[in-house]
Design a protein around this motif. Sequence first.
Motif, PDB file in Angstrom:
ATOM      1  N   ASP A   1      36.566 111.904  77.788  1.00  0.00           N
ATOM      2  CA  ASP A   1      36.207 110.511  78.106  1.00  0.00           C
ATOM      3  C   ASP A   1      37.322 109.599  77.605  1.00  0.00           C
ATOM      4  N   ILE A   2      38.117 109.042  78.515  1.00  0.00           N
ATOM      5  CA  ILE A   2      39.280 108.230  78.147  1.00  0.00           C
ATOM      6  C   ILE A   2      39.163 106.852  78.784  1.00  0.00           C
ATOM      7  N   GLN A   3      39.355 105.813  77.973  1.00  0.00           N
ATOM      8  CA  GLN A   3      39.358 104.438  78.446  1.00  0.00           C
ATOM      9  C   GLN A   3      40.667 103.775  78.022  1.00  0.00           C
ATOM     10  N   PHE A   4      41.125 102.787  78.805  1.00  0.00           N
ATOM     11  CA  PHE A   4      42.316 102.016  78.465  1.00  0.00           C
ATOM     12  C   PHE A   4      41.926 100.550  78.305  1.00  0.00           C
ATOM     13  N   ILE A   5      42.343  99.935  77.191  1.00  0.00           N
ATOM     14  CA  ILE A   5      41.981  98.548  76.904  1.00  0.00           C
ATOM     15  C   ILE A   5      43.240  97.774  76.513  1.00  0.00           C
ATOM     16  N   PRO A   6      43.606  96.714  77.242  1.00  0.00           N
ATOM     17  CA  PRO A   6      44.734  95.878  76.830  1.00  0.00           C
ATOM     18  C   PRO A   6      44.253  94.826  75.826  1.00  0.00           C
ATOM     19  N   VAL A   7      44.975  94.650  74.713  1.00  0.00           N
ATOM     20  CA  VAL A   7      44.529  93.686  73.702  1.00  0.00           C
ATOM     21  C   VAL A   7      45.727  92.957  73.099  1.00  0.00           C
ATOM     22  N   SER A   8      45.426  91.850  72.479  1.00  0.00           N
ATOM     23  CA  SER A   8      46.347  91.187  71.558  1.00  0.00           C
ATOM     24  C   SER A   8      45.591  91.016  70.250  1.00  0.00           C
ATOM     25  N   SER A   9      45.875  91.888  69.293  1.00  0.00           N
ATOM     26  CA  SER A   9      45.184  91.811  68.010  1.00  0.00           C
ATOM     27  C   SER A   9      45.522  90.512  67.297  1.00  0.00           C
ATOM     28  N   LEU A  10      46.764  90.065  67.441  1.00  0.00           N
ATOM     29  CA  LEU A  10      47.198  88.853  66.748  1.00  0.00           C
ATOM     30  C   LEU A  10      46.462  87.628  67.279  1.00  0.00           C
TER      31      LEU A  10
ATOM     32  N   PHE B   1      41.066 118.272  67.480  1.00  0.00           N
ATOM     33  CA  PHE B   1      39.825 118.120  66.728  1.00  0.00           C
ATOM     34  C   PHE B   1      38.657 117.667  67.617  1.00  0.00           C
ATOM     35  N   ARG B   2      38.880 117.746  68.916  1.00  0.00           N
ATOM     36  CA  ARG B   2      37.838 117.540  69.925  1.00  0.00           C
ATOM     37  C   ARG B   2      37.049 116.246  69.712  1.00  0.00           C
ATOM     38  N   ILE B   3      37.796 115.147  69.597  1.00  0.00           N
ATOM     39  CA  ILE B   3      37.144 113.836  69.617  1.00  0.00           C
ATOM     40  C   ILE B   3      36.756 113.553  71.061  1.00  0.00           C
ATOM     41  N   ASP B   4      35.476 113.445  71.300  1.00  0.00           N
ATOM     42  CA  ASP B   4      34.976 113.393  72.674  1.00  0.00           C
ATOM     43  C   ASP B   4      35.276 112.083  73.386  1.00  0.00           C
ATOM     44  N   HIS B   5      35.392 110.993  72.637  1.00  0.00           N
ATOM     45  CA  HIS B   5      35.539 109.678  73.262  1.00  0.00           C
ATOM     46  C   HIS B   5      36.793 109.001  72.721  1.00  0.00           C
ATOM     47  N   LEU B   6      37.678 108.620  73.630  1.00  0.00           N
ATOM     48  CA  LEU B   6      38.988 108.096  73.237  1.00  0.00           C
ATOM     49  C   LEU B   6      39.290 106.820  74.017  1.00  0.00           C
ATOM     50  N   ALA B   7      39.638 105.776  73.280  1.00  0.00           N
ATOM     51  CA  ALA B   7      40.099 104.540  73.904  1.00  0.00           C
ATOM     52  C   ALA B   7      41.571 104.352  73.540  1.00  0.00           C
ATOM     53  N   ILE B   8      42.421 104.294  74.532  1.00  0.00           N
ATOM     54  CA  ILE B   8      43.837 104.015  74.303  1.00  0.00           C
ATOM     55  C   ILE B   8      44.009 102.507  74.401  1.00  0.00           C
ATOM     56  N   VAL B   9      44.285 101.898  73.245  1.00  0.00           N
ATOM     57  CA  VAL B   9      44.344 100.439  73.134  1.00  0.00           C
ATOM     58  C   VAL B   9      45.810 100.021  73.210  1.00  0.00           C
ATOM     59  N   ILE B  10      46.177  99.362  74.280  1.00  0.00           N
ATOM     60  CA  ILE B  10      47.561  98.905  74.462  1.00  0.00           C
ATOM     61  C   ILE B  10      47.654  97.513  73.848  1.00  0.00           C
ATOM     62  N   ASN B  11      48.258  97.462  72.681  1.00  0.00           N
ATOM     63  CA  ASN B  11      48.271  96.274  71.823  1.00  0.00           C
ATOM     64  C   ASN B  11      49.539  95.437  72.049  1.00  0.00           C
ATOM     65  N   LYS B  12      49.524  94.240  71.474  1.00  0.00           N
ATOM     66  CA  LYS B  12      50.639  93.290  71.537  1.00  0.00           C
ATOM     67  C   LYS B  12      50.920  92.847  72.967  1.00  0.00           C
ATOM     68  N   MET B  13      49.861  92.687  73.739  1.00  0.00           N
ATOM     69  CA  MET B  13      50.033  92.207  75.114  1.00  0.00           C
ATOM     70  C   MET B  13      50.585  90.782  75.148  1.00  0.00           C
ATOM     71  N   ASP B  14      50.357  90.027  74.074  1.00  0.00           N
ATOM     72  CA  ASP B  14      50.917  88.668  74.017  1.00  0.00           C
ATOM     73  C   ASP B  14      52.436  88.700  73.996  1.00  0.00           C
ATOM     74  N   ALA B  15      53.027  89.796  73.452  1.00  0.00           N
ATOM     75  CA  ALA B  15      54.486  89.904  73.355  1.00  0.00           C
ATOM     76  C   ALA B  15      55.134  90.256  74.692  1.00  0.00           C
ATOM     77  N   VAL B  16      54.331  90.640  75.678  1.00  0.00           N
ATOM     78  CA  VAL B  16      54.873  90.962  77.010  1.00  0.00           C
ATOM     79  C   VAL B  16      54.240  90.051  78.063  1.00  0.00           C
ATOM     80  N   ASP B  17      53.841  88.855  77.627  1.00  0.00           N
ATOM     81  CA  ASP B  17      53.260  87.842  78.527  1.00  0.00           C
ATOM     82  C   ASP B  17      52.036  88.360  79.272  1.00  0.00           C
ATOM     83  N   TYR B  18      51.264  89.234  78.612  1.00  0.00           N
ATOM     84  CA  TYR B  18      50.010  89.742  79.168  1.00  0.00           C
ATOM     85  C   TYR B  18      50.210  90.380  80.546  1.00  0.00           C
TER      86      TYR B  18
END
Length: 599
Positions: free
Chosen positions: A170-179, A130-147
Amino acid sequence: MDLLTFVTAGSVDDGKSTLIGRLLYDSDKLFEDQIEAVKKADKIDGELDFSLFTDGLTAEREQKITIDVAYRYFSTEKRRFIIADVPGHEQYTKNMATGASKAQAALILVDATKGLLPQTKRHLFIASLFRIDHLAIVINKMDAVDYSQDIFEDIRKQCLEFIEKLNLVDIQFIPVSSLKGDMVVRRGEKMLWYEGRTVLSYLENVEFSGSRNLIDFRFPVQYVIRPNQNERYYAGNIQSGVIRTGEEVIALPSGRKSKVNKIFVGDQERKIAFNPEAAAFSLTDHLDISKGEMIARVNNIPEKANYFNAMICWFSEESFDKSKRYGFKHTTNDTHCFVENIFYRLNIENLHRENADSLNFNEIGKVCLKTQKPIMFDPYVKNKNTGSFIIIDELTKNTVGAGVIIEKAEKNLEKNFQQNASKGQSGAILWLTGLSGSGKTTVAKKLAEKLQEFGLPYEHLDGDEFRKDLNIGLSFSESDRIKNIEIAGYVADKLAKHGIFVITSFISPYRSQREKMKERNPDFIEIFINASLENCIKRDIKGWYKKAQLGEVTDFTGISHPYEEPLNPDIVLQTDTTTVEECVDKVVEYLKNRGLLNV
């Protein structure tokens, strides 16, 4: 302020709803009563259950899953947002297509404890489709792997390997802990090794204005308003482009012409209206236009066809059936459609094309459809709104598929190809690239002989022959090299679309140019003829390498001009250690596995 629509997706329990809840909570976009209601609900590890801020349905809260697209609206000082939070379960893949079809950006979540999962791959492909031009791959639950930075980088590598063949820009990677809230709105102190943007900062700053088509005016008529006997207004949503009073327009498919008299957006009379506004306008002539017709500018009209090739996602438990008639909805136009041909089914694990007689639940494939009456459309790459459609089961009225139009298909093209090519497969571009002397022409000729044995239509486009004929006069400067390959790529693309296997043997030294050709044609196969420079020099019977080393020949690839090796070729042929016959067998086997060769 501008308005950004973005979709959040991923596999089950990746934390999409929690991420959005945390985003709203930490940016102070929730009402006190909403916060109090969640405080009374269950907590996770002593923290608020942020997912409850978005999981609004009772059934969702009870099951602790998202089962529908949850739309939320909020704004910051920089931008307004619409969030489409889609389910992760496989049975709700159609919801991802719904959310992706209108989004300018996407947040695709990956659970740091699980890595890249099949459903996440499916969502990534749908985002590409569907040609979404901007994509952020959010790697979540970083707290569960000791960041862990190592785990983040490992998952990032997994994702990059998968998406190399997708049409993502356009691809970005962001590490997060949503919790815990790290890198969502505030940076936190746990991931100092990451220097990129937070999720909110990414959303506030992503540039998406170029994703709107403001050139091609497309106005599918939704209904006709008759305020009195003397006036007639045509109402609907402007799918793309801009319209002004006084401009000449044409109603399609009838072909009747007139000029725009008055324009209303809401209750305001305007001189101009543009996508994505809902508008109503009158014409200087009272034309008999009804729902489903499309109004466009006279000198800029969409394509008209009832045969076309498309990529579709299938959502029904009942297979896509060639013998069945389906409902077909395109903009405001309702008709019926039949399946003329299924070219292939996509293996979502490795993105290989596979032979298919039908499409099953959650499968994605390329098909040729025939509609009962012609539709006015643009290819999806040009116009998302007029290049997309849904398929409806006539009995249940359920939406069973969604698709994007690739191109117009000539009537009975597939049937004619079956007669000429014996098995009915579509054509392909077999683009052989490598240094001079690597063996491109030798392999190409043997491959052509093999296709001839199979009784298949083919053409061999050779670099030397091109320069003697079609591209005579072009030098070996960078600009002329680019022009040479552009012409060769154009010819190959046209031939392949008519069911011909096009074998090319060009050095084609520039990686970006080959990638553009791959994006343009889904059946472009990049074949890297890999040979050492030493062996290429040994095979050089014309002595070009020696002349280049002596400085007698300038701009010679491999010596005085660079060759950019493919980063992710479809096939690698090591001609230093592999016979020509083995190389050809490897190509044939690959084409069979991709569903491009049925012999």
